[in-house]
Scaffold this active site. Structure first.
Site, PDB file in Angstrom:
ATOM      1  N   HIS A 182       8.604  -3.887   8.008  1.00 26.80           N
ATOM      2  CA  HIS A 182       8.331  -3.682   6.867  1.00 26.80           C
ATOM      3  C   HIS A 182       9.588  -3.847   5.881  1.00 26.80           C
ATOM      4  CE1 HIS A 182       4.939  -1.082   8.624  1.00 26.80           C
ATOM      5  NE2 HIS A 182       4.301  -2.244   8.239  1.00 26.80           N
ATOM      6  N   GLU A 200      -6.311  -5.512   0.958  1.00 27.55           N
ATOM      7  CA  GLU A 200      -6.889  -5.382   2.211  1.00 27.55           C
ATOM      8  C   GLU A 200      -8.226  -5.614   2.453  1.00 27.55           C
ATOM      9  OE1 GLU A 200      -5.109  -4.695   5.448  1.00 27.55           O
ATOM     10  OE2 GLU A 200      -7.138  -4.981   5.966  1.00 27.55           O
ATOM     11  N   ASP A 236     -11.324  -9.267   0.095  1.00 24.98           N
ATOM     12  CA  ASP A 236     -10.841 -10.384   0.660  1.00 24.98           C
ATOM     13  C   ASP A 236      -9.395 -11.062  -0.086  1.00 24.98           C
ATOM     14  OD1 ASP A 236     -10.221 -12.934   1.668  1.00 24.98           O
ATOM     15  OD2 ASP A 236     -12.260 -13.664   1.820  1.00 24.98           O
ATOM     16  N   GLY A 237      -8.575 -10.628   0.829  1.00 23.22           N
ATOM     17  CA  GLY A 237      -7.116 -11.285   0.080  1.00 23.22           C
ATOM     18  C   GLY A 237      -7.276 -12.583  -0.457  1.00 23.22           C
ATOM     19  N   ASP A 280       1.323  -9.801   4.606  1.00 26.16           N
ATOM     20  CA  ASP A 280       1.432  -9.048   5.943  1.00 26.16           C
ATOM     21  C   ASP A 280       0.187  -9.385   6.663  1.00 26.16           C
ATOM     22  OD1 ASP A 280       1.689  -7.118   7.772  1.00 26.16           O
ATOM     23  OD2 ASP A 280       1.665  -5.625   6.493  1.00 26.16           O
ATOM     24  N   SER A 281      -0.011 -10.258   7.338  1.00 26.74           N
ATOM     25  CA  SER A 281      -1.180 -10.681   7.949  1.00 26.74           C
ATOM     26  C   SER A 281      -1.034 -10.225   9.560  1.00 26.74           C
ATOM     27  CB  SER A 281      -1.777 -12.103   8.042  1.00 26.74           C
ATOM     28  OG  SER A 281      -0.726 -12.962   8.718  1.00 26.74           O
ATOM     29  N   THR A 282      -2.396 -10.259  10.184  1.00 26.35           N
ATOM     30  CA  THR A 282      -2.344 -10.213  11.590  1.00 26.35           C
ATOM     31  C   THR A 282      -2.013 -11.678  12.484  1.00 26.35           C
ATOM     32  OG1 THR A 282      -4.417 -10.635  11.377  1.00 26.35           O
ATOM     33  CG2 THR A 282      -3.852  -8.204  11.856  1.00 26.35           C
TER      34      THR A 282
END
Lengths: 277, 277
Positions: free
Chosen positions: A65, A109, A140-141, A158-160
């Site tokens: 972070h 998010e 939806d970003g 900050d994605s998966t």
């Protein structure tokens, strides 16, 4: 002796695992987007898992972070409007609102369940979401970025991992939308996986960002719970360079400081080769 | 589909594991000192294991060997006589002999079986052992250091974890012997485990070295196959400072370069706190 011997094991790829002893399963749900689990681990405290992948833990969350937020935020001389794409746990927002210059921080998010789970089970990570400057949007970003041209000073992705819902966040089309959503001196950064195991992805993503932005920089941090522990972030910037940063504007950090800012940009030879620096 | 599903799993501590898929078991023996196994893994190539702990792998060995060798060797203006304690695989020696100033490099390894296994199964790691400047001694490193006062410019301690045969290599008495074995402007470095999981050890070791040497510096590297991937090394020096290094004398490195040398010394806040910097 404990009565159960329970382990969370992430198959980081088909040849590599990390295992964490679980003291207790805290929560488990299938959201409209993904499987969400929370465990209490002995090693790293509480663990948030999405679709079987470690997202964050109590004990090492500060590295990811702080490093995704503060390297780009310090690179911008006066970040006022900031967008976080993904990051529903709120950890990036917590770091963003440490910057006094920030007037508005939007969180875009897609999965509201992540925000709710974080507020409930990781209150110290979600704490920034209550800041009055923060606007939480469950959207939806990718669409949100497309619809907001010339709006932000800094965008943080900050994605998966680049499978499932996050694939679109690793595409050249998305980086072009991000470019358009940034003001004339804006910049962005995204998490871009491990130089030890995701070399093809890093090559492609760095190349795509480099075709879109005048300035592209990869930087590194130590994140124990992500594959190999060596994690990369890539910054695309219209005018400002991270090498120019001379002072730090936040003090309550556990990882980031001025020395770390510049050290993160010093790449080992094998990483330089990946990005042809 | 492969016909077997074989995994090497290291219990890095009682709450944390790393797992590597094994394509083939190459070698297994009980030496007079420890259990020695060699596996072929899909992720990292060949893997050397001592008493169940990952020692080194084909794919990531360069980080540990380059960083334990080149940071101290460059800190010394003219390293001629170098001692490696432990390090029977030869990886540190391979890096030491890249320095043209080196006239003699002694390897003091207690377990000759490690040297033999490395020559046979890791020839690219053991390659430096054939250099005419190298003197391989199968001896107790602690005793060797005690018996060679005022002899070396640089001593590198490439030990296993601080359990079993290596315990003595993490003691204040040993650091005092190292001090005596160094010339008037000598320096040494040792691997000192992970700041994320070995905090008490690092505090104690750093303190002990700091009581023995005028200059003490901890530095970091990314090593995927060691616990947490964030690894520390501690340098004790009589007169020279690693911060003063201005140029690099070796070119064929995959990790180390001048930027990485200085970046490794830039500590995150939580590591600074450990060593009270």
């Amino acid at each position: 002796m404990p009565k159960t011997d329970l382990w969370f094991t992430e198959l980081q790829n088909e040849d590599l695992t990390i295992g964490l002893r679980v003291a207790k399963t805290i929560h488990s749900e299938e959201t409209p987007y993904q499987q969400l689990d929370v465990y209490e681990t002995n090693q790293y405290g509480r663990l948030l898992v999405l679709d079987g992948c470690v997202m964050t833990t109590d004990k090492d969350e500060f590295v990811y972070h702080e490093m995704l937020a503060h390297v780009p935020l310090h690179t911008h001389p006066n970040p006022e409007n900031v967008l976080v794409v993904g990051g529903g746990d709120g950890g990036i927002i917590r770091e963003v609102v440490k910057h006094p210059s920030v007037k508005r921080a939007v969180l875009a998010e897609i999965d509201g369940a992540v925000v709710e789970a974080s507020k409930k089970y990781f209150p110290h990570i979600a704490s920034g979401l209550n800041d009055p400057r923060v606007d939480v949007q469950i959207v939806d970003g990718i669409k949100y970025v497309e619809e907001h041209a010339n709006t932000f000073d800094v965008i943080l992705v900050d994605s998966t991992d680049p499978v499932g819902p996050a694939v679109g966040l690793f595409s050249k089309t998305f980086y072009e939308s991000v470019f358009d959503a940034l003001k004339a001196d804006g910049l962005f950064a995204a998490q871009t996986e491990s130089p030890f195991v995701n070399q093809n992805l890093i090559r492609r993503v760095y190349g795509d960002i480099n075709k879109t932005f005048p300035i592209t920089e990869l930087y590194l941090a130590h994140i124990p719970t992500y594959p190999t522990g060596m994690w990369s972030f890539t910054m695309g910037s219209k005018t400002h360079r991270p090498e120019a940063v001379k002072e730090v504007r936040v003090s309550d950090t556990k990882y980031y400081n001025l020395g770390v800012h510049h050290a993160a940009l010093a790449l080992p030879n094998f990483v330089k080769e990946l990005v042809q620096k």
